[in-house]
Design an enzyme around this catalytic site. Structure first.
Site, PDB file in Angstrom:
ATOM      1  N   ASP A   1      -2.527   5.912  -4.361  1.00 35.94           N
ATOM      2  CA  ASP A   1      -1.392   5.239  -3.741  1.00 35.94           C
ATOM      3  C   ASP A   1      -0.959   4.075  -4.632  1.00 35.94           C
ATOM      4  O   ASP A   1      -1.559   3.847  -5.698  1.00 35.94           O
ATOM      5  CB  ASP A   1      -1.753   4.796  -2.316  1.00 35.94           C
ATOM      6  CG  ASP A   1      -2.875   3.770  -2.273  1.00 35.94           C
ATOM      7  OD1 ASP A   1      -3.637   3.674  -3.262  1.00 35.94           O
ATOM      8  OD2 ASP A   1      -3.009   3.067  -1.254  1.00 35.94           O
TER       9      ASP A   1
ATOM     10  N   ASP B   1      -1.311   0.869  -4.858  1.00 36.47           N
ATOM     11  CA  ASP B   1      -2.243  -0.166  -5.299  1.00 36.47           C
ATOM     12  C   ASP B   1      -3.618   0.394  -5.641  1.00 36.47           C
ATOM     13  O   ASP B   1      -4.553  -0.357  -5.892  1.00 36.47           O
ATOM     14  CB  ASP B   1      -2.354  -1.288  -4.265  1.00 36.47           C
ATOM     15  CG  ASP B   1      -2.951  -0.820  -2.939  1.00 36.47           C
ATOM     16  OD1 ASP B   1      -2.740   0.347  -2.574  1.00 36.47           O
ATOM     17  OD2 ASP B   1      -3.599  -1.641  -2.257  1.00 36.47           O
TER      18      ASP B   1
ATOM     19  N   ASP C   1      -6.144   1.945  -4.140  1.00 38.33           N
ATOM     20  CA  ASP C   1      -7.389   1.828  -3.390  1.00 38.33           C
ATOM     21  C   ASP C   1      -7.692   3.109  -2.617  1.00 38.33           C
ATOM     22  O   ASP C   1      -8.761   3.239  -2.030  1.00 38.33           O
ATOM     23  CB  ASP C   1      -7.393   0.605  -2.463  1.00 38.33           C
ATOM     24  CG  ASP C   1      -6.312   0.642  -1.391  1.00 38.33           C
ATOM     25  OD1 ASP C   1      -5.478   1.569  -1.386  1.00 38.33           O
ATOM     26  OD2 ASP C   1      -6.294  -0.282  -0.544  1.00 38.33           O
TER      27      ASP C   1
ATOM     28  N   SER D   1       0.824  -1.204   0.000  1.00 37.75           N
ATOM     29  CA  SER D   1       0.000   0.000   0.000  1.00 37.75           C
ATOM     30  C   SER D   1       0.861   1.258   0.000  1.00 37.75           C
ATOM     31  O   SER D   1       1.694   1.429  -0.894  1.00 37.75           O
ATOM     32  CB  SER D   1      -0.959  -0.044   1.188  1.00 37.75           C
ATOM     33  OG  SER D   1      -2.028   0.840   1.013  1.00 37.75           O
TER      34      SER D   1
END
Length: 467
Positions: free
Chosen positions: A249, A251, A253, A103
């Protein structure tokens, strides 16, 4: 020798590659996850995806090989956002999924984020079972005649198509606004996924300026989409006269937004903007965590809707959403959870909602922000190396028992003009203190007040007898 860093929790594992997160560790936890799937016959197919970290490919090969060695069939989704993998699990009717992404952690980190058959992060009970299997040294390796197959799949087009299929998303209306957009993908998969979505939403290619969109995994700035990390991007939005800046970010999400002129819009308002849009079309509850802004309740009051609060953590929000049949949910870190697609934070869904909202209302992001409640949040922490945090929290709750106190996750105290949320960290010997007020000065004053109170409690316990 580098400091060994590995954090194992019910959410999965994360650590610094080569200094805690090593091949044998990946095999151990991927094997435990495989054992968990196999022990209850949950199914044989697992989707594996990754962000663009430089260690992603090698970690993915180790994980997919371990799963196949256990007799599971693996669909390697390659570079994929976390929400894309979650949707792929649902599309394929898979037993689960693994996302290789730490993340917003720095580039030297990586992690296994574990999903169940609903494409959701494991529940506390499910995660605890995987951890128990990892401690037991479970080896699910099957015989040479039963190893699983490894195939490849790309689900970005599917994800984008599902966003466009939402009955409230109208690419022709968005396209007619002729938005100028800057995208910062922090050199990961969002730099590929978000521009692809924008094209399908009707934003002309020449109107999209990409910053840090090459998925090299070498992050051009700290990966968390906070204003202090986005100096370059804020400048590009200003210089290009863009209508909107989109920052995700690694990834994808979490979604942060930038107003025209390069003004950062608080991550706390991403979910508020989404709710303000959705409640114009539908009724239904909203769920967020205890550390998110009170602005969501203010907007809910406009539409005579209800907000529910959960403990911090996406799976806690998701479980509460199921409990109350929520229309929408999210977290104040830029997360938007849209059950129409899946139960997970999804920056692509957030982007589509924001653009549609601006197009429908024919206003700028700045004008939209001015219609929303204005609050300010500060985040503090104190070290508690030799102090039981539960004792400090119990004392705090007793001291403020005459106020509106929520003990769901630490101690949340609601005052008329603000709130404070104090909770122990799950990964560090610290207590976190979040405070919100109508002004930055009020929020800082409230946060500092509780730092002093808790510091006093820690000091009292560390003071030698007789002092």
């Amino acid at each position: 020798m580098a400091k060994q860093t590995l954090i194992a929790s019910i959410s999965g594992i994360r650590g610094i590659f080569g200094a805690g997160l090593a091949p044998d560790v990946l095999v151990k936890f991927a094997g435990a996850y495989a054992g968990w799937l196999l022990e209850s016959d949950r199914g044989r197919t697992v989707v594996v995806g990754r962000d663009a970290r430089t260690t992603g490919q090698i970690c993915s090969k180790i994980v997919t090989a371990t799963l196949a060695a256990a007799g599971l069939d693996v669909i390697d989704a390659g570079l994929a956002t976390t929400p894309t993998v979650e949707m792929a699990v649902l599309k394929e009717g898979a037993a689960g999924g693994i996302v290789l992404s730490a993340s917003h952690n720095p580039g030297e980190w990586n992690a296994l984020k574990l999903l169940n058959s609903k494409g959701e992060f494991l529940s506390p009970e499910e995660g605890a079972r995987v951890l128990a299997l990892s401690r037991d040294g479970t080896d699910p390796t099957t015989s040479w005649t039963n190893i699983g197959a490894i195939t490849s799949g790309d689900y970005l087009d599917y994800h984008v198509a599902e966003v466009l299929a939402l009955d409230f998303i109208q690419p022709d209306v968005i396209g007619a606004r002729d938005f100028r957009v800057v995208v910062d993908g922090v050199n990961s998969i969002g730099g590929v996924a978000v521009p692809a979505l924008l094209r399908r939403l009707g934003v002309r290619g020449e109107n999209v300026t990409c910053v840090n969109c090459e998925p090299t995994g070498i992050f051009a700035h700290p990966a968390e989409p906070l204003p202090e990390n986005l100096t370059e991007t804020l400048g590009v939005v200003r210089e290009t006269n863009a209508d909107l800046g989109i920052v995700v970010d690694p990834d994808a999400d979490r979604l942060a937004l930038v107003e025209p002129g390069g003004r950062y819009l608080s991550e706390e308002l991403t979910q508020v903007v989404a709710a303000d849009f959705m409640w114009r079309f539908r009724e239904g509850p909203f769920v967020t965590n205890l550390s998110s802004s009170r602005a969501i309740e203010d907007v809910a009051d406009r539409y005579e809707q209800t907000v529910y609060r959960s403990a911090v953590g996406e799976i806690n929000v998701v479980q509460k959403m199921h409990d109350v049949d929520a229309m929408l949910g999210g977290e104040g870190n830029g997360g938007v959870i849209l059950p129409d697609l899946h139960y997970g934070r999804d920056a692509l869904a957030g982007v589509a909602i924001v653009l549609q909202h601006l197009a429908n209302e024919r206003i700028s992001l700045t004008d939209l922000r001015k219609t929303l409640p204005q609050y300010h949040i500060v985040k503090r922490k104190i070290d508690i190396p030799d102090t039981d945090p539960s004792v400090l929290l119990e004392e705090l709750a007793a001291r403020y028992s005459d106020e509106r106190v929520d003990l769901t996750d630490g101690v949340k105290i609601d005052f008329d003009d603000g709130w404070v949320h104090v909770r122990k960290s799950n990964t560090e010997p610290i207590v976190r203190i979040y405070a919100e007020g109508r002004t930055s000065e009020a929020a800082a004053k409230l946060g500092d007040r509780f730092v002093e109170e808790l510091d006093g409690g820690v000091s009292a316990r560390m003071r030698p007898a007789g002092d």
